[in-house]
Design an enzyme around this catalytic site. Sequence first.
Site, PDB file in Angstrom:
ATOM      1  N   HIS A  36       0.618  -1.259   0.234  1.00  0.00           N
ATOM      2  CA  HIS A  36       0.284   0.038  -0.186  1.00  0.00           C
ATOM      3  C   HIS A  36       1.171   1.082  -0.156  1.00  0.00           C
ATOM      4  O   HIS A  36       1.973   1.174   0.338  1.00  0.00           O
ATOM      5  CB  HIS A  36      -0.401  -0.384   1.008  1.00  0.00           C
ATOM      6  N   HIS A 120       5.795   6.644  -0.657  1.00  0.00           N
ATOM      7  CA  HIS A 120       6.455   5.810  -0.368  1.00  0.00           C
ATOM      8  C   HIS A 120       5.609   4.122  -1.156  1.00  0.00           C
ATOM      9  O   HIS A 120       4.654   3.933  -0.171  1.00  0.00           O
ATOM     10  CB  HIS A 120       7.984   5.318  -0.086  1.00  0.00           C
TER      11      HIS A 120
HETATM   12  O1  3AM Z   1       3.681   3.072   4.655  1.00  0.00           O
HETATM   13  P1  3AM Z   1       4.367   2.536   5.779  1.00  0.00           P
HETATM   14  O2  3AM Z   1       5.545   0.784   5.402  1.00  0.00           O
HETATM   15  O3  3AM Z   1       5.781   3.087   5.663  1.00  0.00           O
HETATM   16  O4  3AM Z   1       4.961   1.516   9.222  1.00  0.00           O
HETATM   17  C1  3AM Z   1       3.753   1.898   9.647  1.00  0.00           C
HETATM   18  C2  3AM Z   1       3.368   1.852   8.027  1.00  0.00           C
HETATM   19  O5  3AM Z   1       4.220   2.287   7.029  1.00  0.00           O
HETATM   20  C3  3AM Z   1       3.166   3.335   9.610  1.00  0.00           C
HETATM   21  O6  3AM Z   1       2.128   3.049   8.801  1.00  0.00           O
HETATM   22  C4  3AM Z   1       1.771   2.734   7.687  1.00  0.00           C
HETATM   23  C5  3AM Z   1       0.619   1.638   7.824  1.00  0.00           C
HETATM   24  O7  3AM Z   1       0.837   1.215   8.985  1.00  0.00           O
HETATM   25  N1  3AM Z   1       3.384   3.630  10.855  1.00  0.00           N
HETATM   26  C6  3AM Z   1       2.878   2.562  12.194  1.00  0.00           C
HETATM   27  N2  3AM Z   1       3.472   3.492  13.506  1.00  0.00           N
HETATM   28  C7  3AM Z   1       2.861   4.606  13.313  1.00  0.00           C
HETATM   29  C8  3AM Z   1       3.432   5.683  13.625  1.00  0.00           C
HETATM   30  N3  3AM Z   1       3.662   5.594  14.695  1.00  0.00           N
HETATM   31  C9  3AM Z   1       3.565   4.683  11.585  1.00  0.00           C
HETATM   32  N4  3AM Z   1       3.777   5.647  11.178  1.00  0.00           N
HETATM   33  C10 3AM Z   1       3.719   7.334  11.762  1.00  0.00           C
HETATM   34  N5  3AM Z   1       3.508   6.508  13.432  1.00  0.00           N
END
Ligand code: 3AM
Length: 177
Positions: A36, A120
């Site tokens: 995603h 990304h």
């Molecule tokens: O889309 P990506 O994989 O970069 O790492 C988590 C994921 O990122 C991020 O939100 C996306 C969907 O789960 N994520 C998880 N905890 C987070 C937080 N506390 C976070 N992003 C910011 N703050």
Amino acid sequence: MRLFVALDLPWELRERLTMLAGGVPGARWVPPENHHLTLRFIGEMPKHRAEEIDEALAALRAPGFPLTLAGIGTFGKGSKPVSLWAGVERNPALEHLQSKIETALQRAGVEPERRRFAPHVTLARLDNAPEAKLAAYVQAHNLFRAQPVQVEHFTLFSSRLGKEQPVYTPEVEYELT
Ligand code: 3AM
């Protein structure tokens, strides 16, 4: 509920991203069902707040747009790389959508996001990946460029921690017109 707003990706793109998996020791590759593009991480919210968020997102109007994934990069904590991702070609319509979502969420009382939006798609999480192997991987795949896809909706997802991988559930889809 733990919530985030993202673009889900068409299957042909997920398949293309899956072809990038492999070749980095210590990488935990994201399975295609979890690919995603996060527009906004929201975090834990009680049900009534989730409903307000849904209303704010449903009221948002923005046009659909083409999206092209291209390039490979890493995010780090200090000097330690923790994630490997596919990038996005410059895309003002995507940035416009993201900023409208940010505004809508703030109106719904969500704390502002301080970090700059860096679009990304996470390909893998890294645990002590050897630096040379990672550099070689990035170099070998840096010309990666997927076929453009048309984005016609965005999605409010909930996330639950799973044993191996988190489980992402699309809760609501919002059309872009
Ligand atoms: O889309 P990506 O994989 O970069 O790492 C988590 C994921 O990122 C991020 O939100 C996306 C969907 O789960 N994520 C998880 N905890 C987070 C937080 N506390 C976070 N992003 C910011 N703050």
